[in-house]
Design an enzyme around this catalytic site. Structure first.
Site, PDB file in Angstrom:
ATOM      1  N   GLY A  79      -2.280   1.389  10.284  1.00  0.00           N
ATOM      2  CA  GLY A  79      -2.125   1.923  11.637  1.00  0.00           C
ATOM      3  C   GLY A  79      -2.591   0.938  12.694  1.00  0.00           C
ATOM      4  N   PHE A 130      -0.941  -0.836  14.632  1.00  0.00           N
ATOM      5  CA  PHE A 130      -0.204  -0.688  15.895  1.00  0.00           C
ATOM      6  C   PHE A 130      -0.554   0.653  16.539  1.00  0.00           C
ATOM      7  CE2 PHE A 130       3.155  -3.429  13.688  1.00  0.00           C
ATOM      8  CZ  PHE A 130       2.824  -4.577  14.392  1.00  0.00           C
ATOM      9  N   ASN A 131      -1.601   1.288  16.021  1.00  0.00           N
ATOM     10  CA  ASN A 131      -1.961   2.655  16.456  1.00  0.00           C
ATOM     11  C   ASN A 131      -0.767   3.597  16.333  1.00  0.00           C
ATOM     12  OD1 ASN A 131      -4.349   1.194  18.441  1.00  0.00           O
ATOM     13  ND2 ASN A 131      -4.889   2.974  17.204  1.00  0.00           N
ATOM     14  N   SER A 132       0.024   3.373  15.290  1.00  0.00           N
ATOM     15  CA  SER A 132       1.213   4.135  14.881  1.00  0.00           C
ATOM     16  C   SER A 132       2.444   3.839  15.723  1.00  0.00           C
ATOM     17  CB  SER A 132       0.950   5.648  14.782  1.00  0.00           C
ATOM     18  OG  SER A 132       1.015   6.270  16.045  1.00  0.00           O
ATOM     19  N   GLY A 133       2.386   2.879  16.629  1.00  0.00           N
ATOM     20  CA  GLY A 133       3.595   2.478  17.350  1.00  0.00           C
ATOM     21  C   GLY A 133       3.353   1.767  18.673  1.00  0.00           C
ATOM     22  N   ILE A 134       2.464   2.296  19.497  1.00  0.00           N
ATOM     23  CA  ILE A 134       2.377   1.806  20.885  1.00  0.00           C
ATOM     24  C   ILE A 134       2.039   0.322  20.987  1.00  0.00           C
ATOM     25  CG2 ILE A 134      -0.058   2.526  21.230  1.00  0.00           C
ATOM     26  CD1 ILE A 134       0.978   3.397  24.145  1.00  0.00           C
ATOM     27  N   LEU A 135       1.307  -0.216  20.011  1.00  0.00           N
ATOM     28  CA  LEU A 135       0.980  -1.644  20.095  1.00  0.00           C
ATOM     29  C   LEU A 135       2.140  -2.519  19.606  1.00  0.00           C
ATOM     30  CD1 LEU A 135      -2.814  -1.732  19.100  1.00  0.00           C
ATOM     31  CD2 LEU A 135      -1.800  -2.118  21.363  1.00  0.00           C
ATOM     32  N   ALA A 136       3.154  -1.883  19.030  1.00  0.00           N
ATOM     33  CA  ALA A 136       4.374  -2.619  18.676  1.00  0.00           C
ATOM     34  C   ALA A 136       5.415  -2.471  19.774  1.00  0.00           C
ATOM     35  CB  ALA A 136       4.938  -2.114  17.352  1.00  0.00           C
ATOM     36  N   ASP A 157       0.841  -1.199   0.000  1.00  0.00           N
ATOM     37  CA  ASP A 157       0.000   0.000   0.000  1.00  0.00           C
ATOM     38  C   ASP A 157       0.876   1.250   0.000  1.00  0.00           C
ATOM     39  OD1 ASP A 157      -2.541   1.554   0.441  1.00  0.00           O
ATOM     40  OD2 ASP A 157      -1.413   2.131   2.233  1.00  0.00           O
ATOM     41  N   TYR A 203       2.745  10.145   0.800  1.00  0.00           N
ATOM     42  CA  TYR A 203       3.836   9.623   1.621  1.00  0.00           C
ATOM     43  C   TYR A 203       5.188  10.084   1.063  1.00  0.00           C
ATOM     44  CZ  TYR A 203       0.130   6.426   3.234  1.00  0.00           C
ATOM     45  OH  TYR A 203      -1.032   5.878   3.717  1.00  0.00           O
ATOM     46  N   LYS A 205      -3.539   5.937  -3.765  1.00  0.00           N
ATOM     47  CA  LYS A 205      -4.647   6.803  -3.326  1.00  0.00           C
ATOM     48  C   LYS A 205      -4.760   8.044  -4.209  1.00  0.00           C
ATOM     49  CE  LYS A 205      -3.830   4.822   1.153  1.00  0.00           C
ATOM     50  NZ  LYS A 205      -2.416   4.568   1.344  1.00  0.00           N
TER      51      LYS A 205
HETATM   52  N1  NAP Z   1      -5.450   7.307   5.698  1.00  0.00           N
HETATM   53  C1  NAP Z   1      -4.867   6.196   5.269  1.00  0.00           C
HETATM   54  O1  NAP Z   1      -5.203   5.668   4.202  1.00  0.00           O
HETATM   55  C2  NAP Z   1      -3.764   5.573   6.093  1.00  0.00           C
HETATM   56  C3  NAP Z   1      -3.453   6.076   7.351  1.00  0.00           C
HETATM   57  C4  NAP Z   1      -2.462   5.441   8.086  1.00  0.00           C
HETATM   58  C5  NAP Z   1      -1.800   4.340   7.585  1.00  0.00           C
HETATM   59  N2  NAP Z   1      -2.078   3.878   6.330  1.00  0.00           N
HETATM   60  C6  NAP Z   1      -1.358   2.695   5.747  1.00  0.00           C
HETATM   61  O2  NAP Z   1      -1.118   1.731   6.771  1.00  0.00           O
HETATM   62  C7  NAP Z   1       0.291   1.526   6.911  1.00  0.00           C
HETATM   63  C8  NAP Z   1       0.642   1.236   8.352  1.00  0.00           C
HETATM   64  O3  NAP Z   1       0.352   2.338   9.178  1.00  0.00           O
HETATM   65  P1  NAP Z   1       1.489   3.173   9.902  1.00  0.00           P
HETATM   66  O4  NAP Z   1       2.820   2.797   9.354  1.00  0.00           O
HETATM   67  O5  NAP Z   1       1.073   4.582   9.782  1.00  0.00           O
HETATM   68  O6  NAP Z   1       1.307   2.758  11.431  1.00  0.00           O
HETATM   69  P2  NAP Z   1       1.461   1.385  12.245  1.00  0.00           P
HETATM   70  O7  NAP Z   1       1.578   0.183  11.365  1.00  0.00           O
HETATM   71  O8  NAP Z   1       0.391   1.401  13.278  1.00  0.00           O
HETATM   72  O9  NAP Z   1       2.821   1.662  12.996  1.00  0.00           O
HETATM   73  C9  NAP Z   1       4.037   1.635  12.312  1.00  0.00           C
HETATM   74  C10 NAP Z   1       5.151   1.976  13.274  1.00  0.00           C
HETATM   75  O10 NAP Z   1       5.161   1.047  14.353  1.00  0.00           O
HETATM   76  C11 NAP Z   1       6.483   0.817  14.750  1.00  0.00           C
HETATM   77  N3  NAP Z   1       6.801  -0.597  14.585  1.00  0.00           N
HETATM   78  C12 NAP Z   1       6.368  -1.457  13.626  1.00  0.00           C
HETATM   79  N4  NAP Z   1       6.886  -2.681  13.834  1.00  0.00           N
HETATM   80  C13 NAP Z   1       7.660  -2.582  14.936  1.00  0.00           C
HETATM   81  C14 NAP Z   1       8.455  -3.516  15.652  1.00  0.00           C
HETATM   82  N5  NAP Z   1       8.554  -4.793  15.285  1.00  0.00           N
HETATM   83  N6  NAP Z   1       9.120  -3.080  16.759  1.00  0.00           N
HETATM   84  C15 NAP Z   1       9.022  -1.787  17.169  1.00  0.00           C
HETATM   85  N7  NAP Z   1       8.274  -0.859  16.531  1.00  0.00           N
HETATM   86  C16 NAP Z   1       7.618  -1.281  15.420  1.00  0.00           C
HETATM   87  C17 NAP Z   1       7.392   1.652  13.854  1.00  0.00           C
HETATM   88  O11 NAP Z   1       7.573   2.895  14.535  1.00  0.00           O
HETATM   89  P3  NAP Z   1       8.932   3.734  14.392  1.00  0.00           P
HETATM   90  O12 NAP Z   1       8.899   4.212  12.997  1.00  0.00           O
HETATM   91  O13 NAP Z   1       8.739   4.818  15.406  1.00  0.00           O
HETATM   92  O14 NAP Z   1      10.051   2.791  14.676  1.00  0.00           O
HETATM   93  C18 NAP Z   1       6.513   1.844  12.624  1.00  0.00           C
HETATM   94  O15 NAP Z   1       6.832   2.999  11.872  1.00  0.00           O
HETATM   95  C19 NAP Z   1       0.931   2.795   6.365  1.00  0.00           C
HETATM   96  O16 NAP Z   1       2.275   2.581   6.031  1.00  0.00           O
HETATM   97  C20 NAP Z   1       0.033   3.054   5.193  1.00  0.00           C
HETATM   98  O17 NAP Z   1       0.369   2.180   4.127  1.00  0.00           O
HETATM   99  C21 NAP Z   1      -3.058   4.467   5.593  1.00  0.00           C
END
Ligand code: NAP
Length: 337
Positions: free
Chosen positions: A234, A236-242, A54, A59, A85
């Protein structure tokens, strides 16, 4: 479930892997990821048979689509599913004149919102050029939510349900794209869109996770009934659940507030009692819902990705889920693996 397990994408003739690769981090959100690390993550995910990616114009102001295309361009195009998108046009500008936040060292394009018919067609075409790929399979209308657009949201939403809808439904009718949907941070906006138009899918960011399940009330049942797929970003709620409730943990792309730190700490206690890594539970919980074919995970390093792939299929005892529910930390009606 294996991360590479294929799930049907709702009513659409498309299968996606249960674990998918989210490319917001390779757009250099918050801090930079170098080219080698970006490519290494794509290749590692490919070697693990992950086949859904995705991305979005926003981005890294185009950087994520450029990197996604660079890493996937020479793969057999029929072997993977790609979503991007619409809703933003990228216009070249001097770096010194661009506000890049929250992106770092992004591409030299200014981001301009555009949810009109013409803007949608241009955005779609521009994405294919940046990716240098012949097609995207899924296209989401991006960020027509209150989280992103504040007080402008009602007007922006109306514009998108007209302009973007006309363009994307035309592209779908012509067979140019297989599935069209909305990608936002609020389930309420997804539901309003499904009530208004015949969307195939949604990218719901952060609103169906181990921490919050309000979308179970009406939105997810409506999707099941209509055959609309909901991919969760999201998750992991952007991090805390990881990371767990550590100092500096992120929730909704900002430092986690005390009530979230408190709830995650309580969930972590149950995790410790059952020897379950928190991120394993976060990953597996989401795809247990029948409307959710894929967890789109963002990662910053190959090590993070490897851990997430391993956690995705780690055994979790049924007692763990029961105890979360018993303690009021997870909704009783939430499907669990
Ligand atoms: N409006 C939309 O359409 C929308 C909105 C949000 C997301 N998305 C899509 O969903 C994807 C995922 O969301 P997201 O990246 O925003 O948030 P997420 O998956 O909730 O969180 C990602 C963050 O979690 C941390 N993380 C992941 N794996 C880890 C591990 N094994 N150990 C420690 N920390 C870990 C990293 O933080 P650190 O970078 O701080 O290390 C990583 O950047 C996006 O890349 C995007 O493709 C779409």
């Amino acid at each position: 479930m294996l991360p590479s397990a294929k799930n049907r994408f709702g009513r659409v003739d498309l299968d996606v892997t249960a674990f998918s690769f989210g490319t917001a981090p390779v757009g250099n959100i918050f801090r930079e990821i170098d080219e080698q690390t970006s490519d290494a993550m794509f290749q590692r995910s490919w070697d693990a048979d992950i086949r859904y990616y995705d991305t979005a114009p926003m981005y890294g102001h185009g950087l994520s689509e450029l990197r996604t295309g660079q890493s996937l361009r020479w793969k057999n195009r029929d072997d993977f599913v790609l979503s991007s998108k619409v809703g933003r046009i990228l216009k070249p500008k001097k770096r010194s004149e661009i506000d890049f936040a929250p992106w770092n060292n992004a591409a030299p394009f200014e981001v301009v919102f555009d949810y009109s018919y013409d803007g949608t067609m241009r955005s779609f075409e521009d994405s294919l050029q940046r990716l240098a790929l012949e097609r995207m399979d899924i296209c989401f209308i991006h960020d027509v939510d209150v989280f992103t657009r504040g007080d402008d949201q009602p007007a922006v939403f109306d514009e998108a349900m007209d302009g973007c809808w006309k363009a994307l439904s035309q592209l779908r009718d012509e067979g140019v794209v297989k599935a069209i949907g909305v990608g936002v941070n609020e389930w309420e906006v997804c539901q309003a869109a499904l009530e208004r138009r015949d969307f195939d899918c949604f990218l719901l960011a952060g609103r169906y996770t181990l921490l919050e399940q309000e979308s179970l009330d009406s939105f997810l049942p409506m999707c099941e009934e209509r055959g609309a797929a909901v991919v969760v970003g999201g998750g992991f709620n952007s991090g805390i659940l990881a990371t767990g409730a550590v100092d500096g943990a992120k929730y909704n792309y900002a430092p986690a507030p005390p009530e979230i730190m408190d709830k995650v700490t309580k969930i972590e206690q149950v995790c410790a009692d059952h020897k379950v890594p928190l991120p394993a539970a976060a990953l597996q919980f989401v795809v247990a819902h029948p409307a959710v074919p894929s967890f789109i995970a963002g990662t910053r390093t190959v090590e993070q990705l490897d851990k997430n792939l391993a956690w995705f299929s780690q055994d979790i005892p049924a007692d763990f889920w029961a105890e979360l529910k018993h303690k009021g930390l997870l909704r009783e009606d939430a499907p669990t693996p």
